[in-house]
Write a protein that holds these residues in place. Structure first.
Motif, PDB file in Angstrom:
ATOM      1  N   LEU A   1     -15.390   7.910  18.608  1.00  0.00           N
ATOM      2  CA  LEU A   1     -14.594   6.709  18.346  1.00  0.00           C
ATOM      3  C   LEU A   1     -15.244   5.860  17.259  1.00  0.00           C
ATOM      4  CD1 LEU A   1     -12.163   4.946  19.126  1.00  0.00           C
ATOM      5  CD2 LEU A   1     -13.641   3.871  20.841  1.00  0.00           C
ATOM      6  N   GLY A   2     -16.554   5.706  17.321  1.00  0.00           N
ATOM      7  CA  GLY A   2     -17.267   4.945  16.299  1.00  0.00           C
ATOM      8  C   GLY A   2     -17.096   5.553  14.917  1.00  0.00           C
ATOM      9  N   LEU A   3     -17.137   6.878  14.830  1.00  0.00           N
ATOM     10  CA  LEU A   3     -16.952   7.544  13.536  1.00  0.00           C
ATOM     11  C   LEU A   3     -15.538   7.341  12.996  1.00  0.00           C
ATOM     12  CD1 LEU A   3     -18.923  10.862  14.148  1.00  0.00           C
ATOM     13  CD2 LEU A   3     -19.572   8.955  12.651  1.00  0.00           C
ATOM     14  N   VAL A   4     -14.541   7.425  13.866  1.00  0.00           N
ATOM     15  CA  VAL A   4     -13.148   7.211  13.430  1.00  0.00           C
ATOM     16  C   VAL A   4     -12.968   5.780  12.928  1.00  0.00           C
ATOM     17  CG1 VAL A   4     -10.748   7.053  14.217  1.00  0.00           C
ATOM     18  CG2 VAL A   4     -12.145   9.011  14.868  1.00  0.00           C
ATOM     19  N   VAL A   5     -13.468   4.816  13.689  1.00  0.00           N
ATOM     20  CA  VAL A   5     -13.337   3.413  13.280  1.00  0.00           C
ATOM     21  C   VAL A   5     -14.093   3.171  11.970  1.00  0.00           C
ATOM     22  CG1 VAL A   5     -13.892   1.033  13.921  1.00  0.00           C
ATOM     23  CG2 VAL A   5     -12.864   2.568  15.595  1.00  0.00           C
ATOM     24  N   ALA A   6     -15.283   3.764  11.832  1.00  0.00           N
ATOM     25  CA  ALA A   6     -16.048   3.606  10.597  1.00  0.00           C
ATOM     26  C   ALA A   6     -15.311   4.225   9.413  1.00  0.00           C
ATOM     27  CB  ALA A   6     -17.433   4.236  10.750  1.00  0.00           C
ATOM     28  N   ALA A   7     -14.695   5.394   9.612  1.00  0.00           N
ATOM     29  CA  ALA A   7     -13.945   6.042   8.532  1.00  0.00           C
ATOM     30  C   ALA A   7     -12.759   5.178   8.098  1.00  0.00           C
ATOM     31  CB  ALA A   7     -13.464   7.423   8.974  1.00  0.00           C
ATOM     32  N   VAL A   8     -12.046   4.624   9.060  1.00  0.00           N
ATOM     33  CA  VAL A   8     -10.921   3.744   8.720  1.00  0.00           C
ATOM     34  C   VAL A   8     -11.433   2.492   8.020  1.00  0.00           C
ATOM     35  CG1 VAL A   8      -9.074   2.310   9.681  1.00  0.00           C
ATOM     36  CG2 VAL A   8      -9.412   4.626  10.536  1.00  0.00           C
ATOM     37  N   ALA A   9     -12.544   1.948   8.485  1.00  0.00           N
ATOM     38  CA  ALA A   9     -13.114   0.754   7.847  1.00  0.00           C
ATOM     39  C   ALA A   9     -13.530   1.053   6.408  1.00  0.00           C
ATOM     40  CB  ALA A   9     -14.304   0.238   8.650  1.00  0.00           C
ATOM     41  N   LEU A  10     -14.137   2.204   6.179  1.00  0.00           N
ATOM     42  CA  LEU A  10     -14.511   2.578   4.811  1.00  0.00           C
ATOM     43  C   LEU A  10     -13.282   2.756   3.925  1.00  0.00           C
ATOM     44  CD1 LEU A  10     -17.465   5.046   5.453  1.00  0.00           C
ATOM     45  CD2 LEU A  10     -17.582   2.757   4.438  1.00  0.00           C
ATOM     46  N   ALA A  11     -12.240   3.348   4.484  1.00  0.00           N
ATOM     47  CA  ALA A  11     -10.996   3.483   3.727  1.00  0.00           C
ATOM     48  C   ALA A  11     -10.417   2.108   3.395  1.00  0.00           C
ATOM     49  CB  ALA A  11      -9.980   4.315   4.527  1.00  0.00           C
ATOM     50  N   MET A  12     -10.505   1.179   4.339  1.00  0.00           N
ATOM     51  CA  MET A  12     -10.008  -0.178   4.080  1.00  0.00           C
ATOM     52  C   MET A  12     -10.867  -0.878   3.025  1.00  0.00           C
ATOM     53  SD  MET A  12      -7.277  -0.474   5.759  1.00  0.00           S
ATOM     54  CE  MET A  12      -6.992  -2.204   5.538  1.00  0.00           C
ATOM     55  N   VAL A  13     -12.166  -0.633   3.021  1.00  0.00           N
ATOM     56  CA  VAL A  13     -13.039  -1.190   1.979  1.00  0.00           C
ATOM     57  C   VAL A  13     -12.598  -0.657   0.616  1.00  0.00           C
ATOM     58  CG1 VAL A  13     -15.393  -1.110   1.044  1.00  0.00           C
ATOM     59  CG2 VAL A  13     -15.029  -1.639   3.456  1.00  0.00           C
ATOM     60  N   ALA A  14     -12.307   0.643   0.543  1.00  0.00           N
ATOM     61  CA  ALA A  14     -11.832   1.232  -0.711  1.00  0.00           C
ATOM     62  C   ALA A  14     -10.515   0.601  -1.153  1.00  0.00           C
ATOM     63  CB  ALA A  14     -11.681   2.746  -0.553  1.00  0.00           C
ATOM     64  N   VAL A  15      -9.618   0.361  -0.196  1.00  0.00           N
ATOM     65  CA  VAL A  15      -8.331  -0.274  -0.523  1.00  0.00           C
ATOM     66  C   VAL A  15      -8.566  -1.666  -1.099  1.00  0.00           C
ATOM     67  CG1 VAL A  15      -6.255  -1.280   0.519  1.00  0.00           C
ATOM     68  CG2 VAL A  15      -6.946   1.040   1.106  1.00  0.00           C
ATOM     69  N   VAL A  16      -9.453  -2.419  -0.488  1.00  0.00           N
ATOM     70  CA  VAL A  16      -9.730  -3.779  -0.957  1.00  0.00           C
ATOM     71  C   VAL A  16     -10.381  -3.751  -2.336  1.00  0.00           C
ATOM     72  CG1 VAL A  16     -11.134  -5.835  -0.518  1.00  0.00           C
ATOM     73  CG2 VAL A  16      -9.841  -4.788   1.345  1.00  0.00           C
ATOM     74  N   LEU A  17     -11.369  -2.869  -2.515  1.00  0.00           N
ATOM     75  CA  LEU A  17     -12.086  -2.822  -3.788  1.00  0.00           C
ATOM     76  C   LEU A  17     -11.247  -2.271  -4.928  1.00  0.00           C
ATOM     77  CD1 LEU A  17     -15.639  -1.660  -2.668  1.00  0.00           C
ATOM     78  CD2 LEU A  17     -14.897  -3.957  -3.317  1.00  0.00           C
ATOM     79  N   LEU A  18     -10.425  -1.282  -4.630  1.00  0.00           N
ATOM     80  CA  LEU A  18      -9.614  -0.648  -5.688  1.00  0.00           C
ATOM     81  C   LEU A  18      -8.283  -1.365  -5.886  1.00  0.00           C
ATOM     82  CD1 LEU A  18     -10.302   3.079  -4.804  1.00  0.00           C
ATOM     83  CD2 LEU A  18     -11.382   1.699  -6.587  1.00  0.00           C
ATOM     84  N   GLY A  19      -7.951  -2.274  -5.031  1.00  0.00           N
ATOM     85  CA  GLY A  19      -6.682  -2.980  -5.142  1.00  0.00           C
ATOM     86  C   GLY A  19      -5.542  -2.181  -4.586  1.00  0.00           C
TER      87      GLY A  19
ATOM     88  N   LEU B   1       0.848  -1.189   0.000  1.00  0.00           N
ATOM     89  CA  LEU B   1       0.000   0.000   0.000  1.00  0.00           C
ATOM     90  C   LEU B   1       0.885   1.241   0.000  1.00  0.00           C
ATOM     91  CD1 LEU B   1      -3.051   0.355   0.132  1.00  0.00           C
ATOM     92  CD2 LEU B   1      -2.859   0.543   2.595  1.00  0.00           C
ATOM     93  N   ARG B   2       0.460   2.277  -0.740  1.00  0.00           N
ATOM     94  CA  ARG B   2       1.244   3.514  -0.745  1.00  0.00           C
ATOM     95  C   ARG B   2       1.494   3.967   0.683  1.00  0.00           C
ATOM     96  NH1 ARG B   2      -1.372   8.113  -3.132  1.00  0.00           N
ATOM     97  NH2 ARG B   2      -3.223   6.835  -3.179  1.00  0.00           N
ATOM     98  N   PHE B   3       2.692   4.485   0.930  1.00  0.00           N
ATOM     99  CA  PHE B   3       3.095   4.847   2.283  1.00  0.00           C
ATOM    100  C   PHE B   3       2.107   5.807   2.938  1.00  0.00           C
ATOM    101  CE2 PHE B   3       5.143   7.767   5.247  1.00  0.00           C
ATOM    102  CZ  PHE B   3       5.526   6.872   6.222  1.00  0.00           C
ATOM    103  N   GLY B   4       1.687   6.834   2.219  1.00  0.00           N
ATOM    104  CA  GLY B   4       0.787   7.828   2.802  1.00  0.00           C
ATOM    105  C   GLY B   4      -0.530   7.226   3.249  1.00  0.00           C
ATOM    106  N   VAL B   5      -1.083   6.340   2.427  1.00  0.00           N
ATOM    107  CA  VAL B   5      -2.345   5.695   2.775  1.00  0.00           C
ATOM    108  C   VAL B   5      -2.147   4.764   3.965  1.00  0.00           C
ATOM    109  CG1 VAL B   5      -4.140   4.119   1.962  1.00  0.00           C
ATOM    110  CG2 VAL B   5      -3.226   5.866   0.425  1.00  0.00           C
ATOM    111  N   ARG B   6      -1.097   3.944   3.881  1.00  0.00           N
ATOM    112  CA  ARG B   6      -0.818   2.995   4.964  1.00  0.00           C
ATOM    113  C   ARG B   6      -0.566   3.728   6.272  1.00  0.00           C
ATOM    114  NH1 ARG B   6       4.022   0.542   3.485  1.00  0.00           N
ATOM    115  NH2 ARG B   6       5.132   1.633   5.112  1.00  0.00           N
ATOM    116  N   ALA B   7       0.269   4.756   6.233  1.00  0.00           N
ATOM    117  CA  ALA B   7       0.583   5.511   7.451  1.00  0.00           C
ATOM    118  C   ALA B   7      -0.650   6.230   7.985  1.00  0.00           C
ATOM    119  CB  ALA B   7       1.705   6.509   7.180  1.00  0.00           C
ATOM    120  N   GLY B   8      -1.459   6.775   7.097  1.00  0.00           N
ATOM    121  CA  GLY B   8      -2.666   7.476   7.541  1.00  0.00           C
ATOM    122  C   GLY B   8      -3.632   6.550   8.255  1.00  0.00           C
ATOM    123  N   LEU B   9      -3.872   5.380   7.672  1.00  0.00           N
ATOM    124  CA  LEU B   9      -4.772   4.410   8.299  1.00  0.00           C
ATOM    125  C   LEU B   9      -4.200   3.913   9.623  1.00  0.00           C
ATOM    126  CD1 LEU B   9      -5.824   2.331   5.164  1.00  0.00           C
ATOM    127  CD2 LEU B   9      -7.222   3.978   6.431  1.00  0.00           C
ATOM    128  N   ALA B  10      -2.910   3.589   9.617  1.00  0.00           N
ATOM    129  CA  ALA B  10      -2.276   3.090  10.841  1.00  0.00           C
ATOM    130  C   ALA B  10      -2.307   4.145  11.941  1.00  0.00           C
ATOM    131  CB  ALA B  10      -0.841   2.655  10.552  1.00  0.00           C
TER     132      ALA B  10
END
Length: 132
Positions: free
Chosen positions: A109-127, A60-69
């Motif tokens: 906290l729920g919103l932050v976790v949901a935002a990260v989860a949505l970003a992870m869904v985008a990562v999975v769907l977009l490759g 994963l691109r560093f910026g995306v990976r670091a941002g999610l982490a």
């Protein structure tokens, strides 16, 4: 002395909490402690998730990976700190016979976790980077 300093002192000086009001039914204090421990487990899970994102998604691109982490790690840190604060506030309220304190933190906290989860869904769907 400011309210913040007073509150922080209570974190490390439980005998000050016990000096306030009357001792509540032990079941309530133990329930408060179990809630505290549940928040700590949540914090540990978020921190573990942050490290997992960083370590197991090297393509994963560093910026995306670091941002999610960092979002997960930050949420874990805030959750751990909030756990202590919430435990002290609830214990004091029970001893004083007051209503338990309310908080917007679970929603945040729920919103932050949901935002990260949505970003992870985008990562999975977009490759991953490079269309792998």
């Amino acid at each position: 002395m400011s309210d913040l300093v007073r509150s922080l002192r209570l974190w490390f000086s439980p005998q000050r909490v016990r000096a306030e009001g009357e001792t509540p039914d032990y079941r309530f204090s133990l329930a408060n402690e179990r809630t505290f421990l549940a928040w700590l487990r949540t914090a540990l899970a978020l921190i573990g998730g942050g490290f997992a994102v960083d370590q197991f998604l090297p393509d994963l691109r560093f910026g995306v990976r670091a941002g999610l982490a960092l979002a997960l790690l930050g949420a874990g840190v805030l959750c751990a700190l909030r756990a202590v604060n919430h435990w002290v506030r609830c214990e004091r309220a029970m001893r004083r016979g007051e209503d338990l304190p309310v908080s917007r933190f679970p929603a945040l906290l729920g919103l932050v976790v949901a935002a990260v989860a949505l970003a992870m869904v985008a990562v999975v769907l977009l490759g991953r980077e490079g269309g792998r």
